[in-house]
Design an enzyme around this catalytic site. Structure first.
Site, short mmCIF file in Angstrom:
data_model
loop_
_atom_site.label_atom_id
_atom_site.label_comp_id
_atom_site.label_asym_id
_atom_site.label_seq_id
_atom_site.Cartn_x
_atom_site.Cartn_y
_atom_site.Cartn_z
N ASP A 110 0.83 -1.40 -0.06
CA ASP A 110 -0.11 0.24 0.04
C ASP A 110 0.71 1.18 -0.01
O ASP A 110 1.82 1.23 0.66
CB ASP A 110 -0.80 -0.07 1.29
N ARG A 169 -12.07 1.63 8.23
CA ARG A 169 -10.99 1.96 7.77
C ARG A 169 -10.80 3.16 6.99
O ARG A 169 -9.93 3.27 5.86
CB ARG A 169 -10.10 0.65 7.37
N LYS A 225 -1.42 -8.35 -5.28
CA LYS A 225 -1.82 -8.87 -3.72
C LYS A 225 -3.32 -8.03 -3.58
O LYS A 225 -3.13 -6.84 -3.50
CB LYS A 225 -1.00 -8.27 -2.55
N ASP A 232 -6.40 -7.19 -1.86
CA ASP A 232 -6.77 -6.81 -0.61
C ASP A 232 -8.20 -6.47 -0.27
O ASP A 232 -8.91 -5.79 -1.62
CB ASP A 232 -5.88 -5.86 0.17
N CYS A 237 -6.37 -11.50 -0.07
CA CYS A 237 -6.29 -11.05 1.05
C CYS A 237 -7.48 -10.19 1.37
O CYS A 237 -8.20 -9.45 0.77
CB CYS A 237 -5.09 -10.13 1.35
N ASP A 285 -3.13 -11.42 9.09
CA ASP A 285 -2.30 -10.34 9.30
C ASP A 285 -1.32 -10.49 10.76
O ASP A 285 -0.20 -9.69 10.52
CB ASP A 285 -2.96 -8.89 9.42
#
Length: 748
Positions: A372, A448, A481, A483, A531, A553
């Site tokens: 990220d 988030r 990846k 997420d 993920c 995580d």
């Protein structure tokens, strides 16, 4: 998912049974047949027989599910449950394969509908069937109500795992709404002592194995979160009694291939019949079908073994590796990966990433992943999601210089994305605030600091696909990846009619699958990891379109022993990524040696996530040794048979796993002591799965064995006498490789 090695039956008999002898379809070791005289369907695959029959009332009734039987053993006819009283009339408790809610049914139905005229009665009766090359399709119908259901069956010849799903069609003249739709109902043999195992968890604490007795009543495993979730996982295992055994005992097990809200209901009725009903979660579900429209359920896979829960896991692992994951048995092994998140978090910039890449390559890492922070206004988690353009302040010339650097170091390049989400502080949201899940005029909850894009909308789906396709086309990327860091809230879809809005639970996930499918078709060399804040989206549906998953995580190597143990009950080590990160670990502030961290992570797909710029030359040398050693055992760990020798559940001080190559030329033992107690010795480990007549030489990756341990002995010796590991103290670990004499040692 159908493949050439899975049974698929069907002979369309328009409304009745033909006066012909038994009909059979055979594929390898698997067969499907229909016994005309008994009106019995039978699937034989692996070590399993699954049988059902049409009873006098026209219901499709489960007859047998268990160990494989001789082909000439009788399994019919199907007889409805007799009347017990006026409260339980004839047929009310019959173990049906796929019951509609109607008539005198008292068990949980597989399908419940309501029609626009107010009728809610649905009685599904056998209509016809088709025998095809490698599957069985049985058509059930309520002709008066105007509903047709085609039940699809597959059976994997290697594992005996049966896949079931349903195609539900409105063949009437009025609209209807599906209130609940299961993929299948699994009926177990009557027994008084069943117990259920299932997996629960939360963020940083996934994959806890639970056991409870199956008693009259119901246990509901579910997610109402819009995605798979980690509170429960869509997997179950049912065995006999409370004392489960890794090697012995009847076990029925299964997993639902769906990445949205789901439900698995395990219930026992008043007569001791145990049923498992699984599919779409009926909570807030309402799927509208106009005349001619249809709905397909997910696939619910299930299997049986007489050889304990360890064998149940190995069968699931083999099925996932060979039948579910992209590429199947020919899929490449997981490369050793480095991810820069813990080193930099959002402070991503080109010079720092290049330094990390140089360090990673020197250790033998094969894939470098930027996490990220590389895009948009992404300096923290408050902004930027949705704007998938390179941040030119951090990467003035785009990603190409870094990608070229990584490739020049001999590594593939990967990138973190979270394409289903958007921050309010983003160009995308400012342009399209209507693109998120929402109820008109109601608040929009954030998690988030982000919201969920409504992939059920075709314009949103097209945008996400276009953005990712452009990213992969313009940059030489080998890995994403992918997420997904929050649950759904306010799951509205204001752009469609009110009676159509609840289709969002199905359409969103179908469109997610289609995006992944199209990306893989356009970029066949790109691999993808699933993920979701760790392990909150792990299921057979997402696995069919991704190459690996992120179980948690939580990278604390001691916690990971329990996390990985629970994960292994349902899912294969071939899919499980595990990272070596810093010490003390950020989760518990626990200090552990680099040896312990590596050995814990080498039980799956090995990754490194520590800040390599802080490692000493000695630590770098240690890491190089472990990476090199892992490459000599990687195929065995990822594609071998897993044996859980000691479980770390319930805070047990010890853990041990053994991975055995499919041809038994190699076995890899990992042993761990979380804490020493009262100077107790580590338990003797009796290995499993070796060739008893072959001779195996052990070599140490790390650790010590007891004095007097022979370097070479027969497989029978290692399995009967076993091996003693010398350990004292807390957070100790050992890794040993057993190579069959004469077998070549290589690196893959």
């Amino acid at each position: 998912m159908f493949s050439s090695s899975m049974i698929r039956v069907a002979v369309c008999l328009a409304g009745g049974l033909l006066a012909v002898p038994a009909v059979a379809a055979t594929q390898g070791n698997a067969s499907a047949r229909f016994d005309q005289s008994q009106r019995v369907f039978r699937l034989d695959a692996g070590a399993v027989t699954y049988a059902m029959g049409v009873n006098a009332d026209g219901m499709l009734q489960t007859l047998y599910w268990g160990a494989r039987l001789p082909a000439d053993d009788p399994l019919g006819p199907a007889l409805p449950a007799p009347e017990r009283s006026s409260f339980d009339s004839a047929g009310a408790l019959t173990p049906q394969e796929y019951a509609g809610w109607g008539g005198n049914l008292t068990a949980t139905p597989a399908l419940k509908v309501k029609f626009d005229d107010g009728n809610r009665d649905l009685v599904l009766r056998y209509d016809s069937h088709r025998l095809e090359k490698d599957a069985l399709a049985v058509t059930m119908r309520d002709a008066k109500a105007g509903v047709t259901v085609i039940l699809r069956y597959t059976a994997d010849e290697a594992t005996g795992i049966v896949g079931r799903s349903a195609h539900i069609e409105n063949t009437g003249k009025q609209a209807l709404t599906i209130d609940s739709a299961a993929a299948a109902t699994w009926n177990l043999p009557r027994a008084p002592d069943y117990s259920l195992r299932y997996l629960t968890g939360t963020w940083a604490g996934e994959w806890h194995l639970q056991t409870r007795p199956v008693t009259p009543g119901a246990t509901v495993l579910e997610s109402r979160r819009g995605s798979t979730g980690d509170e429960n996982n869509p997997w179950f295992a049912i065995g006999r009694g409370d004392a489960w055994n890794e090697e012995h005992g009847d076990v029925w097990f299964g997993a639902l291939a769906w990445s949205g809200s789901w439900s698995i209901r395990v219930e026992e009725d008043i007569l001791g019949q145990v049923r498992v009903v699984g599919g779409y979660n009926p909570f807030d579900f309402g799927y509208r079908l106009k005349p001619g429209q249809s709905l397909d359920t997910p696939v619910f896979y299930a299997g049986y073994t007489k050889d304990g829960v360890g064998e149940a896991s190995r069968l699931m692992h083999a099925f996932e590796r060979d039948r579910v994951l992209p590429g199947g048995a020919s899929a490449p092994l997981r490369p050793v990966l480095y991810n820069s998140w813990e080193a930099t978090e959002f402070k991503v910039e080109e010079p720092g990433q290049e330094k990390l890449a140089e360090k990673a390559a020197a250790l033998g890492v094969e894939r470098f992943v930027v996490d990220d922070g590389w895009f948009g206004a992404r300096d923290n988690d408050h902004a930027g999601l949705g704007d998938w353009v390179v941040n030119r302040r951090k990467f003035p010339n785009g990603l190409k210089p870094l990608i070229d650097k990584v490739h020049g170091l001999g590594m593939t390049f990967g990138l973190w994305v979270e394409p289903e989400m958007v921050n309010a502080d983003s160009d995308l949201y400012r342009a399209h605030p209507d693109w998120v899940l929402n109820f008109a005029g109601r608040p929009r909850s954030e998690g988030r600091h982000q919201m969920v894009l409504n992939l059920a909308r075709e314009d949103v789906k097209a945008h996400v696909l276009d953005v990712l396709d452009r990213l992969l086309t313009e940059n030489d990327i080998q890995f994403l990846k992918w997420d997904y860091n929050r649950n759904w809230s306010e799951p509205g879809w204001p752009e469609v009619a009110p009676e159509e809005q609840q289709k969002v639970y199905v359409t969103y996930v179908r469109n997610l699958y289609d995006i992944l499918r199209q990306l893989r078709a356009r970029h066949p060399k790109v691999e993808i990891e699933s993920c979701s804040g760790g392990g909150a989206r792990v299921d057979l549906g997402i696995m069919a379109l991704t190459d690996e998953v992120w179980p948690s995580d939580n990278t604390d190597p001691s916690d990971r022993l329990s996390i990985q143990d629970g994960f292994s009950y349902a899912y294969a080590p071939a899919t499980m990524m595990a990272w070596v990160t810093g010490s003390p670990n950020w989760v518990n502030n626990r200090v552990s040696s680099l040896d312990f961290r590596f050995l814990s992570s080498m039980q799956g797909g090995l990754g490194i996530g520590a800040n390599l710029l802080e490692w000493t030359p000695a630590e770098e040398a240690t890491a190089r040794g472990y990476v090199a050693a892992y490459k000599t055992i990687r195929e065995t760990v990822q594609r071998g048979d897993l044996y859980r020798l000691l479980s770390p559940r319930d805070r047990a001080p010890w853990s041990a796993t053994l991975s055995v190559a499919q041809d038994r030329h190699q076995a890899v033992l990992f042993a761990f002591q979380r804490q020493g107690e009262e100077a107790r010795p580590f338990p003797t480990l009796a290995l499993r799965g070796l060739d008893p007549k072959a001779r195996y030489r052990y070599r140490l990756i790390h650790g010590k064995v007891a004095p007097g341990t022979p370097e070479v002995a027969s497989g029978a010796y290692w399995m009967q006498r076993g091996i003693d590991i010398a350990m004292r103290g807390d957070l100790q670990a050992a890794g040993l490789v057993f190579d069959r004499e004469g077998a070549p040692r290589g690196s893959r």
